[in-house]
Design an enzyme around this catalytic site. Sequence first.
Site, mmCIF file in Angstrom:
data_model
loop_
_atom_site.group_PDB
_atom_site.id
_atom_site.type_symbol
_atom_site.label_atom_id
_atom_site.label_comp_id
_atom_site.label_asym_id
_atom_site.label_seq_id
_atom_site.Cartn_x
_atom_site.Cartn_y
_atom_site.Cartn_z
ATOM 1 N N ASP A 35 0.834 -1.199 0.000
ATOM 2 C CA ASP A 35 0.000 0.000 0.000
ATOM 3 C C ASP A 35 0.873 1.255 0.000
ATOM 4 O O ASP A 35 0.573 2.240 -0.675
ATOM 5 C CB ASP A 35 -0.907 0.030 1.237
ATOM 6 C CG ASP A 35 -2.006 -1.027 1.146
ATOM 7 O OD1 ASP A 35 -1.972 -1.832 0.186
ATOM 8 O OD2 ASP A 35 -2.881 -1.037 2.038
ATOM 9 N N GLU A 81 3.844 1.670 -1.198
ATOM 10 C CA GLU A 81 4.435 1.867 -2.522
ATOM 11 C C GLU A 81 3.411 2.505 -3.468
ATOM 12 O O GLU A 81 3.710 3.438 -4.224
ATOM 13 C CB GLU A 81 4.897 0.502 -3.047
ATOM 14 C CG GLU A 81 5.581 0.521 -4.387
ATOM 15 C CD GLU A 81 6.977 1.145 -4.342
ATOM 16 O OE1 GLU A 81 7.611 1.176 -5.390
ATOM 17 O OE2 GLU A 81 7.413 1.602 -3.268
ATOM 18 N N TYR A 82 2.200 1.979 -3.389
ATOM 19 C CA TYR A 82 1.107 2.503 -4.220
ATOM 20 C C TYR A 82 0.868 3.984 -3.890
ATOM 21 O O TYR A 82 0.785 4.834 -4.782
ATOM 22 C CB TYR A 82 -0.165 1.678 -3.963
ATOM 23 C CG TYR A 82 -1.369 2.102 -4.790
ATOM 24 C CD1 TYR A 82 -1.588 1.565 -6.060
ATOM 25 C CD2 TYR A 82 -2.294 3.024 -4.290
ATOM 26 C CE1 TYR A 82 -2.697 1.939 -6.810
ATOM 27 C CE2 TYR A 82 -3.400 3.412 -5.038
ATOM 28 C CZ TYR A 82 -3.601 2.863 -6.299
ATOM 29 O OH TYR A 82 -4.693 3.235 -7.041
ATOM 30 N N ASP A 83 0.797 4.286 -2.597
ATOM 31 C CA ASP A 83 0.562 5.662 -2.161
ATOM 32 C C ASP A 83 1.683 6.590 -2.636
ATOM 33 O O ASP A 83 1.437 7.742 -2.999
ATOM 34 C CB ASP A 83 0.459 5.741 -0.623
ATOM 35 C CG ASP A 83 -0.800 5.052 -0.115
ATOM 36 O OD1 ASP A 83 -1.706 4.776 -0.951
ATOM 37 O OD2 ASP A 83 -0.884 4.774 1.101
ATOM 38 N N CYS A 135 -45.945 -17.688 35.563
ATOM 39 C CA CYS A 135 -46.492 -18.050 36.881
ATOM 40 C C CYS A 135 -45.414 -18.157 37.956
ATOM 41 O O CYS A 135 -45.728 -18.325 39.131
ATOM 42 C CB CYS A 135 -47.274 -19.360 36.789
ATOM 43 S SG CYS A 135 -46.227 -20.790 36.447
ATOM 44 N N GLU A 161 -25.933 -17.091 -12.688
ATOM 45 C CA GLU A 161 -25.155 -16.072 -11.978
ATOM 46 C C GLU A 161 -25.837 -15.693 -10.671
ATOM 47 O O GLU A 161 -27.056 -15.645 -10.608
ATOM 48 C CB GLU A 161 -25.059 -14.809 -12.860
ATOM 49 C CG GLU A 161 -24.670 -15.126 -14.288
ATOM 50 C CD GLU A 161 -24.730 -13.917 -15.232
ATOM 51 O OE1 GLU A 161 -25.082 -12.824 -14.775
ATOM 52 O OE2 GLU A 161 -24.421 -14.106 -16.405
ATOM 53 N N CYS A 182 -42.973 -25.157 31.291
ATOM 54 C CA CYS A 182 -43.570 -24.847 32.581
ATOM 55 C C CYS A 182 -44.588 -25.960 32.819
ATOM 56 O O CYS A 182 -45.412 -26.250 31.961
ATOM 57 C CB CYS A 182 -44.262 -23.488 32.502
ATOM 58 S SG CYS A 182 -45.468 -23.245 33.809
ATOM 59 N N CYS A 195 -40.792 -20.036 35.378
ATOM 60 C CA CYS A 195 -41.701 -19.615 34.316
ATOM 61 C C CYS A 195 -41.949 -18.112 34.421
ATOM 62 O O CYS A 195 -42.322 -17.626 35.493
ATOM 63 C CB CYS A 195 -43.016 -20.380 34.433
ATOM 64 S SG CYS A 195 -44.306 -19.695 33.382
ATOM 65 N N ARG A 245 -30.307 2.794 -14.190
ATOM 66 C CA ARG A 245 -31.254 2.182 -15.111
ATOM 67 C C ARG A 245 -32.435 3.114 -15.408
ATOM 68 O O ARG A 245 -32.930 3.173 -16.522
ATOM 69 C CB ARG A 245 -31.744 0.857 -14.517
ATOM 70 C CG ARG A 245 -32.784 0.202 -15.357
ATOM 71 C CD ARG A 245 -33.022 -1.234 -14.926
ATOM 72 N NE ARG A 245 -34.130 -1.729 -15.698
ATOM 73 C CZ ARG A 245 -35.386 -1.708 -15.294
ATOM 74 N NH1 ARG A 245 -35.676 -1.234 -14.104
ATOM 75 N NH2 ARG A 245 -36.337 -2.152 -16.068
ATOM 76 N N GLU A 264 -23.797 -4.388 -11.716
ATOM 77 C CA GLU A 264 -24.403 -4.011 -10.443
ATOM 78 C C GLU A 264 -23.357 -3.354 -9.558
ATOM 79 O O GLU A 264 -22.269 -3.887 -9.378
ATOM 80 C CB GLU A 264 -24.939 -5.286 -9.776
ATOM 81 C CG GLU A 264 -25.999 -5.053 -8.763
ATOM 82 C CD GLU A 264 -27.406 -4.976 -9.362
ATOM 83 O OE1 GLU A 264 -27.538 -4.943 -10.614
ATOM 84 O OE2 GLU A 264 -28.359 -4.917 -8.579
#
Length: 684
Positions: free
Chosen positions: A37, A39-41, A418, A118, A433, A415, A141, A181
Site C-alpha cells: 500500500d 508503494e502505491y501511495d 407463573c 449467476e 412450565c 416460568c 437504469r 451491479e
Amino acid sequence: MTSNIPLEIEKKAAALRKELNQHNHRYFVLDDPVISDAEYDRMMAELIRLESEWPGLYSLDSPSARVGSTPLEKFEPALHALLMLSLDKGFSKEDLIAFDQRIKRALKDDRQIIYTAEPKIDGLAVELVYINGRLQTASTRGDGRTGENITQNVRTIPQVPLVLPGKISGEVPEILEVRGEIYMDTPDFAKLNAARAASGEPLFANPRNAAAGSLRQLDSRITASRPLKLFVYAAGRVSGRNFAQHSAFLSWIRDLGFPVNPLIRTKISLDEAVAFYEELDLLRDTLPYEIDGMVVKVDDLDLQNRLGNTARSPRWAIALKFAAIRARTRVVDIVVGVGRTGALTPVACLEPVNVGGVNVARATLHNEDEMARKDVRIGDHVFVQRAGDVIPEVVKVILSERSGSEQPFVMPMACPSCGGGVVRIVGESATRCLNSACPAQVKANILHFASKGAFDIDGLGKKLVEQLVDTGLVSSYADIFVLKPEVLEDIDRMGIKSAANLVAAIESSKKISFSRFLYALGIRHVGEHVAGVLAGYFKTVEKIIDVSTDASYEEIKSIPGIGPEIAASVISFFKNPENRETIRLLFERGVAVEPETVRTAGPSPVLNNTFVLTGRLSTMTRGEAKKMIEAAGGKVAGSVSSKTDFLVCGTEPGSKLEKARSLDVKILDENKFREIVSGETGDE
Ligand code: IVH
C-alpha cells in the site's frame, strides 16, 4: 495546453497512470496486489505532484481523479442506446423447470438448452459507456430508456476501469457498453454504519440502500469515501464484435479488466442450474455481499435473439429469487413467551424492519439449543427471515458487526408467567412450565379455543382473554360459557353493546362440528388436519372420549396419517381427569357437538396424492406449498401426467393447466388448496 509540458514529464505521468491503473486492477479486481500500500501511495503522490505542477496534465481518466470533484446541481438524464430491461421472476426450482419448458416450446425444439447461471447481486444496476476505451458515461437504469447520469460518482469506484487496456493496440471497440451491479460488501456496510452511528448520522437499512445512497450523491467526494464495488454481467452495444455466447462475452470482459462474479457457472444444463440454485441458497450467508437469488440466461446469443423480449423483460433469462425473504436489523431485547403447552420460547424483540412488505418487530429464536447454536445476543445485528405465513425467525448473527457490548441470554429457571419451576425433558428441545394452571398457558389455550378454526368466537381477542384470566373470571375454556353480559360490562372499556354481542357470539358458537371441537381442545399435535382425520374415523365425540386403553393406542396409531406421537398425545389428553372434567362442563354448559359432515371421508385428500404446481401463488412461495404438501404426506411432481391427482393453479398459469384439463385432473385454486393442506402442523 499540453504543448509546453516537457515530453519526459508527460511520459512520466503516462507511465505512472498506467502502472497505477494496473496495480489498482490487481488490488481491487483480482484481489492480488503485487506492491505494498505504501508503494502505491508513493506513486499516487508522485502523480498528483506532477499533475498539480503541470495543470495541463490533468485528465478525468487519471487514477488521481478517483477522489471526486466539484458537486453537481442535479443529475442530468442519460439515454440508454439499448433498453435496459428488467427480468422475469421465479421463486422455486419448479419455476426454473417451467422456464426451460417455455423456452423449448418457443423454439419448437426439445434439445437441451445450455445456460449460464449467476448470483443475483443485491445492488444497483448501472450502464457504463466507453468510447474508444475511455469511460464516457455511467448511468442508472431509470425507466429502462432514460436513467440519470452518475458518471462523476462512478469514476470514484476503484473497480471501474477509467481507461481500458489495449487501447493502443486497437483491441478496444469504438463503442463498448457494459451493464452491471454496483454494490457494497456487508463488512464495509457494517463499518460505514458504525461510523455513522458514532457521529449521530442516520443509518442505512441495508447494503443495497447504502450503495444507492452513496451513488446518488451530488458531491462525488462523498461517493469516493464510500466502499462501492462493481460486478459486470451484461453487454449493451459492443461495436465490431460478435460473440456467439454470453459466456464468451463474460470471459472477454473479464480479460479487459472488469470485475465478473467468480461464482458464475457457464455452459451448464438445466439440472446443473437447479443444483446451483440450491447451493447458492446455502452459500449466501457465507458471502461477503448480499445476493437475493440467481439469474439464469440462455448462453447462446442466436437463441437469445430468436427468443426476443416481451415489453419488460427478455424471454431468455429469469431471476430466481430465494424462497425466504430476509432483512437485517438489531436485537434490542430477548424475552420468553409461554405457549399453550407450557413450552418456553425465546423471542427476539427487534428494531422494526420491513421484510417483504410486512413489518417485523419480533422473531422467534425457537428454543435454547437453537439460540445457543446461533449465539444470538441482545444488541446483535441479525438477519431475520419470513417465509409465507410462517413466524419470522432470526437466521443468523452478523458477527462482523459485534462491538463486544452484546449481552448473552440465559433461559430463566422459573416460568416468566407463573413463577413456577421449569423443566427440560431429556430428548426434548423445549423447556416447559409444568403448571397447567399457569396463566400464560390458560390464556393461550382459551385464545386457541376461540380461534377461527375452532369455536370461532368473534370478539374474544387477546386483550379480553388476558383481562378475563387476570381478573379470575375465566380459568378454563369451559368458563367462557357462563359469562354474563353484566359481568363483562364491568371489564375495562367493554360497553353494553359489545358485551351483548360477545355473549351472543358465545351462544351461537355452541353448536360445533366434531372436528372443530377436537381441534379446539388444544391436544398436543392435533392441528386442524389431524382433528379432521380423527373426527372422520371416530364419527362421534363419545367414542373418542373413551379412548384410554392400550388397545385404543394401537387403534389410533393405525389410522392412516396418524403416528405414534399423536396417538400417545390423544390418549394422555383424554385420560387426564382435569381434561375430562372440563369436557363434561362444556357439555353441561350447552356445547353440542354435531356429527362430522365435511370430513367424513376420512384422511386428508393430500395423503399419498400427487400434486403439481403452476402459476404464482399470492400467499406462499411454491417452495412453501411443496413443503406443506409433503408434510401432509403428499407428493409434488414437476409436470402433469395421468398420475397427477391435483393441479394447484396460481395466477399466470403455464401450459400445465391445459394439460391438466385435457387429462381431467382436479384443479385447485389457491384458496381451495389452503383449505386442504391447512392445519397440518398441529401443535409444536
Ligand atoms: S441481467 C436483461 N444479471 O437484477 C438482463 N441482472 O430485474 C438484465 N441483477 O436490473 C439483467 N445480478 O439490477 C442480470 N447477474 C445478474 C444480475 C442482475 C443482479 C439485477 C439487475 C437487474 C435486476 C433484474
